[in-house]
Design a protein around this motif. Structure first.
Motif, PDB file in Angstrom:
ATOM      1  N   LEU A  46       6.751  11.684   4.868  1.00  0.00           N
ATOM      2  CA  LEU A  46       6.893  11.911   6.311  1.00  0.00           C
ATOM      3  C   LEU A  46       5.531  11.924   7.004  1.00  0.00           C
ATOM      4  N   LYS A  47       4.510  12.456   6.331  1.00  0.00           N
ATOM      5  CA  LYS A  47       3.152  12.416   6.899  1.00  0.00           C
ATOM      6  C   LYS A  47       2.677  10.976   7.024  1.00  0.00           C
ATOM      7  N   ARG A  48       2.957  10.173   6.005  1.00  0.00           N
ATOM      8  CA  ARG A  48       2.570   8.758   6.045  1.00  0.00           C
ATOM      9  C   ARG A  48       3.282   8.046   7.194  1.00  0.00           C
ATOM     10  N   ILE A  49       4.557   8.329   7.361  1.00  0.00           N
ATOM     11  CA  ILE A  49       5.318   7.706   8.446  1.00  0.00           C
ATOM     12  C   ILE A  49       4.691   8.074   9.790  1.00  0.00           C
ATOM     13  N   LYS A  50       4.306   9.332   9.949  1.00  0.00           N
ATOM     14  CA  LYS A  50       3.687   9.778  11.205  1.00  0.00           C
ATOM     15  C   LYS A  50       2.402   9.007  11.474  1.00  0.00           C
ATOM     16  N   ILE A  51       1.558   8.857  10.450  1.00  0.00           N
ATOM     17  CA  ILE A  51       0.300   8.117  10.603  1.00  0.00           C
ATOM     18  C   ILE A  51       0.581   6.667  10.985  1.00  0.00           C
ATOM     19  N   LEU A  52       1.538   6.065  10.315  1.00  0.00           N
ATOM     20  CA  LEU A  52       1.859   4.664  10.584  1.00  0.00           C
ATOM     21  C   LEU A  52       2.464   4.485  11.973  1.00  0.00           C
ATOM     22  N   LYS A  53       3.257   5.446  12.427  1.00  0.00           N
ATOM     23  CA  LYS A  53       3.805   5.387  13.784  1.00  0.00           C
ATOM     24  C   LYS A  53       2.685   5.497  14.818  1.00  0.00           C
ATOM     25  N   GLN A  54       1.660   6.303  14.518  1.00  0.00           N
ATOM     26  CA  GLN A  54       0.522   6.428  15.429  1.00  0.00           C
ATOM     27  C   GLN A  54      -0.218   5.103  15.559  1.00  0.00           C
ATOM     28  N   GLN A  55      -0.093   4.270  14.533  1.00  0.00           N
ATOM     29  CA  GLN A  55      -0.708   2.947  14.571  1.00  0.00           C
ATOM     30  C   GLN A  55       0.201   1.938  15.269  1.00  0.00           C
ATOM     31  N   ARG A  56       1.273   2.436  15.851  1.00  0.00           N
ATOM     32  CA  ARG A  56       2.239   1.631  16.598  1.00  0.00           C
ATOM     33  C   ARG A  56       2.938   0.583  15.720  1.00  0.00           C
ATOM     34  N   MET A  57       3.190   0.948  14.483  1.00  0.00           N
ATOM     35  CA  MET A  57       3.930   0.062  13.589  1.00  0.00           C
ATOM     36  C   MET A  57       5.424   0.232  13.842  1.00  0.00           C
ATOM     37  N   SER A  58       6.144  -0.864  13.674  1.00  0.00           N
ATOM     38  CA  SER A  58       7.601  -0.807  13.806  1.00  0.00           C
ATOM     39  C   SER A  58       8.178  -0.148  12.553  1.00  0.00           C
ATOM     40  N   MET A  59       9.432   0.244  12.627  1.00  0.00           N
ATOM     41  CA  MET A  59      10.082   0.861  11.469  1.00  0.00           C
ATOM     42  C   MET A  59      10.137  -0.121  10.301  1.00  0.00           C
ATOM     43  N   GLU A  60      10.337  -1.389  10.596  1.00  0.00           N
ATOM     44  CA  GLU A  60      10.374  -2.403   9.534  1.00  0.00           C
ATOM     45  C   GLU A  60       9.000  -2.527   8.863  1.00  0.00           C
ATOM     46  N   GLU A  61       7.931  -2.504   9.668  1.00  0.00           N
ATOM     47  CA  GLU A  61       6.576  -2.572   9.111  1.00  0.00           C
ATOM     48  C   GLU A  61       6.278  -1.325   8.278  1.00  0.00           C
ATOM     49  N   ILE A  62       6.715  -0.173   8.762  1.00  0.00           N
ATOM     50  CA  ILE A  62       6.512   1.074   8.022  1.00  0.00           C
ATOM     51  C   ILE A  62       7.236   1.002   6.689  1.00  0.00           C
ATOM     52  N   LYS A  63       8.432   0.481   6.696  1.00  0.00           N
ATOM     53  CA  LYS A  63       9.206   0.348   5.456  1.00  0.00           C
ATOM     54  C   LYS A  63       8.459  -0.538   4.458  1.00  0.00           C
ATOM     55  N   GLU A  64       7.882  -1.634   4.939  1.00  0.00           N
ATOM     56  CA  GLU A  64       7.119  -2.530   4.066  1.00  0.00           C
ATOM     57  C   GLU A  64       5.907  -1.812   3.468  1.00  0.00           C
ATOM     58  N   VAL A  65       5.199  -1.044   4.289  1.00  0.00           N
ATOM     59  CA  VAL A  65       4.024  -0.308   3.799  1.00  0.00           C
ATOM     60  C   VAL A  65       4.442   0.711   2.751  1.00  0.00           C
ATOM     61  N   LEU A  66       5.508   1.442   3.017  1.00  0.00           N
ATOM     62  CA  LEU A  66       5.961   2.460   2.076  1.00  0.00           C
ATOM     63  C   LEU A  66       6.403   1.846   0.751  1.00  0.00           C
ATOM     64  N   GLN A  67       6.899   0.628   0.792  1.00  0.00           N
ATOM     65  CA  GLN A  67       7.344  -0.041  -0.424  1.00  0.00           C
ATOM     66  C   GLN A  67       6.209  -0.765  -1.147  1.00  0.00           C
ATOM     67  N   SER A  68       5.065  -0.904  -0.486  1.00  0.00           N
ATOM     68  CA  SER A  68       3.941  -1.617  -1.101  1.00  0.00           C
ATOM     69  C   SER A  68       3.126  -0.660  -1.963  1.00  0.00           C
ATOM     70  N   ASP A  69       2.145  -1.209  -2.613  1.00  0.00           N
ATOM     71  CA  ASP A  69       1.277  -0.417  -3.486  1.00  0.00           C
ATOM     72  C   ASP A  69       0.031   0.086  -2.770  1.00  0.00           C
ATOM     73  N   VAL A  70       0.002   0.012  -1.444  1.00  0.00           N
ATOM     74  CA  VAL A  70      -1.159   0.459  -0.689  1.00  0.00           C
ATOM     75  C   VAL A  70      -1.359   1.952  -0.920  1.00  0.00           C
ATOM     76  N   SER A  71      -2.561   2.311  -1.236  1.00  0.00           N
ATOM     77  CA  SER A  71      -2.873   3.708  -1.518  1.00  0.00           C
ATOM     78  C   SER A  71      -2.758   4.565  -0.260  1.00  0.00           C
ATOM     79  N   VAL A  72      -2.205   5.740  -0.420  1.00  0.00           N
ATOM     80  CA  VAL A  72      -2.069   6.691   0.682  1.00  0.00           C
ATOM     81  C   VAL A  72      -3.443   7.058   1.234  1.00  0.00           C
ATOM     82  N   ASP A  73      -4.454   7.055   0.379  1.00  0.00           N
ATOM     83  CA  ASP A  73      -5.794   7.480   0.773  1.00  0.00           C
ATOM     84  C   ASP A  73      -6.432   6.566   1.813  1.00  0.00           C
ATOM     85  N   ILE A  74      -6.028   5.293   1.875  1.00  0.00           N
ATOM     86  CA  ILE A  74      -6.690   4.397   2.812  1.00  0.00           C
ATOM     87  C   ILE A  74      -6.016   4.353   4.181  1.00  0.00           C
TER      88      ILE A  74
END
Length: 128
Positions: A46-74
């Motif tokens: 949920l914290k990650r979703i909040k950060i991604l929403k602040q970046q004005r990402m769509s829900m579909e883009e957020i879903k892609e990020v959450l499913q990817s291997d991108v590190s939470v730290d970056i």
């Protein structure tokens, strides 16, 4: 964790959490009495979703990020970089406005001063 506890700890409404679950952002299991049970790491998600929403990402883009291997730290770094890019865009617009009536030779001096940094910024943008 039941949805009420997740809502309490995250500061989000149960309705928002339910929506995130319905669109596949959150995983949930059902108890034998049909309660929604969320894993302990749901608060981090949920914290990650909040950060991604602040970046004005769509829900579909957020879903892609959450499913990817991108590190939470970056993600906070990416957010900071995007904020800096937005700030630079505003400053460049202001500079362009101020240079409208400046003689071409003076404009050239200004552009030569900022060119090395602009090259670095363009390289960074190409990476993103």
């Amino acid at each position: 964790m039941r949805i009420g506890k997740v809502a309490e700890l995250s500061g989000l409404s149960s309705r928002t959490i339910d929506y995130y679950t319905q669109i596949g952002l959150l995983e949930v299991q059902r108890s034998s009495s049909n309660y929604r049970l969320y894993p302990e790491d749901v608060l981090e998600t949920l914290k990650r979703i909040k950060i991604l929403k602040q970046q004005r990402m769509s829900m579909e883009e957020i879903k892609e990020v959450l499913q990817s291997d991108v590190s939470v730290d970056i993600e906070p770094i990416i957010c900071d970089v995007q904020d800096e890019i937005n700030c630079l865009q505003k400053k460049l617009s202001l500079l362009e406005e101020k240079l409208k009536n400046v003689p071409p030779e003076e404009k050239l001096k200004v552009y030569k001063r900022i060119e090395p940094k602009m090259t670095a910024i363009m390289t960074l943008l190409a990476l993103l």
